[in-house]
Design an enzyme around this catalytic site. Sequence first.
Site, PDB file in Angstrom:
ATOM      1  N   LYS A  28     -17.487 -17.567 -15.372  1.00  0.00           N
ATOM      2  CA  LYS A  28     -16.444 -16.702 -15.959  1.00  0.00           C
ATOM      3  C   LYS A  28     -16.883 -16.218 -17.341  1.00  0.00           C
ATOM      4  CE  LYS A  28     -13.452 -18.582 -18.506  1.00  0.00           C
ATOM      5  NZ  LYS A  28     -12.429 -19.307 -19.262  1.00  0.00           N
TER       6      LYS A  28
ATOM      7  N   LYS B 223     -16.816 -16.675 -29.350  1.00  0.00           N
ATOM      8  CA  LYS B 223     -16.964 -17.647 -28.261  1.00  0.00           C
ATOM      9  C   LYS B 223     -17.806 -17.082 -27.112  1.00  0.00           C
ATOM     10  CE  LYS B 223     -16.176 -21.137 -25.541  1.00  0.00           C
ATOM     11  NZ  LYS B 223     -16.933 -22.384 -25.719  1.00  0.00           N
TER      12      LYS B 223
ATOM     13  N   THR C 184     -10.791 -19.991 -23.317  1.00  0.00           N
ATOM     14  CA  THR C 184     -11.781 -18.915 -23.436  1.00  0.00           C
ATOM     15  C   THR C 184     -11.337 -17.801 -22.511  1.00  0.00           C
ATOM     16  OG1 THR C 184     -13.517 -20.548 -23.777  1.00  0.00           O
ATOM     17  CG2 THR C 184     -14.212 -18.317 -23.220  1.00  0.00           C
TER      18      THR C 184
ATOM     19  N   LEU D 250      -5.940 -23.151 -21.123  1.00  0.00           N
ATOM     20  CA  LEU D 250      -5.829 -22.737 -19.722  1.00  0.00           C
ATOM     21  C   LEU D 250      -7.147 -22.127 -19.224  1.00  0.00           C
ATOM     22  CD1 LEU D 250      -2.255 -21.273 -20.167  1.00  0.00           C
ATOM     23  CD2 LEU D 250      -2.868 -23.171 -18.631  1.00  0.00           C
ATOM     24  N   PRO D 251      -7.309 -22.028 -17.888  1.00  0.00           N
ATOM     25  CA  PRO D 251      -8.601 -21.571 -17.375  1.00  0.00           C
ATOM     26  C   PRO D 251      -9.025 -20.162 -17.799  1.00  0.00           C
ATOM     27  CG  PRO D 251      -7.367 -22.691 -15.647  1.00  0.00           C
ATOM     28  CD  PRO D 251      -6.434 -22.534 -16.820  1.00  0.00           C
TER      29      PRO D 251
HETATM   30  P1  NAD Z   1      -9.630 -27.467 -16.445  1.00  0.00           P
HETATM   31  O1  NAD Z   1      -9.663 -26.686 -15.178  1.00  0.00           O
HETATM   32  O2  NAD Z   1     -10.122 -28.867 -16.448  1.00  0.00           O
HETATM   33  O3  NAD Z   1      -8.121 -27.500 -17.056  1.00  0.00           O
HETATM   34  C1  NAD Z   1      -7.200 -26.460 -16.954  1.00  0.00           C
HETATM   35  C2  NAD Z   1      -5.813 -27.078 -16.828  1.00  0.00           C
HETATM   36  O4  NAD Z   1      -4.852 -26.016 -16.815  1.00  0.00           O
HETATM   37  C3  NAD Z   1      -5.630 -27.895 -15.538  1.00  0.00           C
HETATM   38  O5  NAD Z   1      -5.109 -29.178 -15.834  1.00  0.00           O
HETATM   39  C4  NAD Z   1      -4.631 -27.047 -14.736  1.00  0.00           C
HETATM   40  O6  NAD Z   1      -3.788 -27.840 -13.906  1.00  0.00           O
HETATM   41  C5  NAD Z   1      -3.866 -26.368 -15.843  1.00  0.00           C
HETATM   42  N1  NAD Z   1      -3.174 -25.152 -15.417  1.00  0.00           N
HETATM   43  C6  NAD Z   1      -3.646 -24.169 -14.611  1.00  0.00           C
HETATM   44  N2  NAD Z   1      -2.695 -23.212 -14.475  1.00  0.00           N
HETATM   45  C7  NAD Z   1      -1.623 -23.616 -15.207  1.00  0.00           C
HETATM   46  C8  NAD Z   1      -0.350 -23.054 -15.468  1.00  0.00           C
HETATM   47  N3  NAD Z   1       0.026 -21.896 -14.907  1.00  0.00           N
HETATM   48  N4  NAD Z   1       0.501 -23.730 -16.270  1.00  0.00           N
HETATM   49  C9  NAD Z   1       0.140 -24.907 -16.829  1.00  0.00           C
HETATM   50  N5  NAD Z   1      -1.063 -25.495 -16.613  1.00  0.00           N
HETATM   51  C10 NAD Z   1      -1.927 -24.852 -15.805  1.00  0.00           C
HETATM   52  O7  NAD Z   1     -10.412 -26.566 -17.502  1.00  0.00           O
HETATM   53  P2  NAD Z   1     -11.063 -27.041 -18.902  1.00  0.00           P
HETATM   54  O8  NAD Z   1     -12.475 -27.436 -18.673  1.00  0.00           O
HETATM   55  O9  NAD Z   1     -10.129 -27.971 -19.597  1.00  0.00           O
HETATM   56  O10 NAD Z   1     -11.125 -25.610 -19.641  1.00  0.00           O
HETATM   57  C11 NAD Z   1      -9.950 -25.010 -20.178  1.00  0.00           C
HETATM   58  C12 NAD Z   1     -10.380 -23.830 -21.033  1.00  0.00           C
HETATM   59  O11 NAD Z   1     -11.273 -24.302 -22.060  1.00  0.00           O
HETATM   60  C13 NAD Z   1     -11.150 -22.757 -20.265  1.00  0.00           C
HETATM   61  O12 NAD Z   1     -10.766 -21.491 -20.736  1.00  0.00           O
HETATM   62  C14 NAD Z   1     -12.601 -23.061 -20.593  1.00  0.00           C
HETATM   63  O13 NAD Z   1     -13.419 -21.902 -20.490  1.00  0.00           O
HETATM   64  C15 NAD Z   1     -12.483 -23.562 -22.020  1.00  0.00           C
HETATM   65  N6  NAD Z   1     -13.552 -24.489 -22.462  1.00  0.00           N
HETATM   66  C16 NAD Z   1     -13.943 -25.545 -21.681  1.00  0.00           C
HETATM   67  C17 NAD Z   1     -14.941 -26.404 -22.151  1.00  0.00           C
HETATM   68  C18 NAD Z   1     -15.419 -27.598 -21.337  1.00  0.00           C
HETATM   69  O14 NAD Z   1     -16.449 -28.203 -21.704  1.00  0.00           O
HETATM   70  N7  NAD Z   1     -14.724 -27.978 -20.263  1.00  0.00           N
HETATM   71  C19 NAD Z   1     -15.528 -26.198 -23.396  1.00  0.00           C
HETATM   72  C20 NAD Z   1     -15.072 -25.132 -24.183  1.00  0.00           C
HETATM   73  C21 NAD Z   1     -14.083 -24.276 -23.698  1.00  0.00           C
END
Ligand code: NAD
Length: 293
Positions: free
Chosen positions: A244, A169, A94, A65-66
Amino acid sequence: MTTIGFIGLGNMGMPMAVNLRKAGHEIKAFDTSPAVLDQAAGHGMKAQTSVSSAIEGAHFVVSMLPSGKHVLDVMVANDKLAYAQDCVVIDCSTIDIASCATFHRTLSQRGIRTLDAPVSGGVGGAAAGTLTFMVGGSDEAFAQARPILQAMGKNIIHAGDAGAGQAAKICNNMITGISMVAVSEALNLARRLGLDLQKFFDIASTSSGQCWSLTSYSPEPGLVATSPSNRGYEGGFASELMLKDLRLAEQAAMSSNAPALLGAAAASLYAMHCQAGKGRLDFSSIIQMLNAR
Ligand code: NAD
């Protein structure tokens, strides 16, 4: 067959869940986006209409999740959620240190095993199943979850007790945020000095300037085939998520009295970039702000 409740199938969560599915597990997927749920069903997952149905009967729950607020709202605030006995809840998002502590404390008070297991490797690593997992929690929960994490990643490191994964992280992403700004500044300067950017890339990637932000994730299109810069900075790791993480590092640095001057400068640059409406673009798009000046 192992049943896994997967919550949050965005840029990262979707390919991670796909790899768990390919490993033969049953995936009960929940996301607030109907389009994402359709996509999950297309990958052979069981799309769910609520968090509680995704969790019901699951041997493991994985969340991606975000932010910390999302993790607490979805999995902790609702004390009616019926986690199965022996279920391990693995939060791969994260999130901030305080929310992570609440996640562990509240669920363990309800008798549920928990791990914080944030990842590094980006969407490319998530798709290839080569992520690095940095894991915080008990030895027992780590041993139980290890085969699940191995289906999504290559390096699975038990960083320490609850919260140690998030601490690692935050420090790692402080390096990434700073180094992406450094690479972007250098590429922008190289262009202004009249250098051929491919030649500069060939030199820096085999010299002391070599780093992941340059050689695996170049912010300049045309240098690294898999970089989001070649796709108009779509997908990847959103600038707002990098902001963030840099803010999380700033908070942690202040509370532990650690100097983090470059981390603070990188956070300010990303804040300006997001204010300019670029928050959803991949974080390597920071080079656009420098090129424009
Ligand atoms: P993203 O915004 O693409 O995905 C988040 C998903 O969560 C979305 O599909 C959204 O609809 C869903 N969501 C939001 N609120 C929700 C809820 N209440 N219930 C169910 N689903 C819900 O983000 P991401 O890039 O996939 O990143 C997710 C996490 O991973 C973050 O914490 C980010 O910091 C971490 N991260 C991302 C990357 C990257 O390269 N994108 C790398 C490492 C870590």
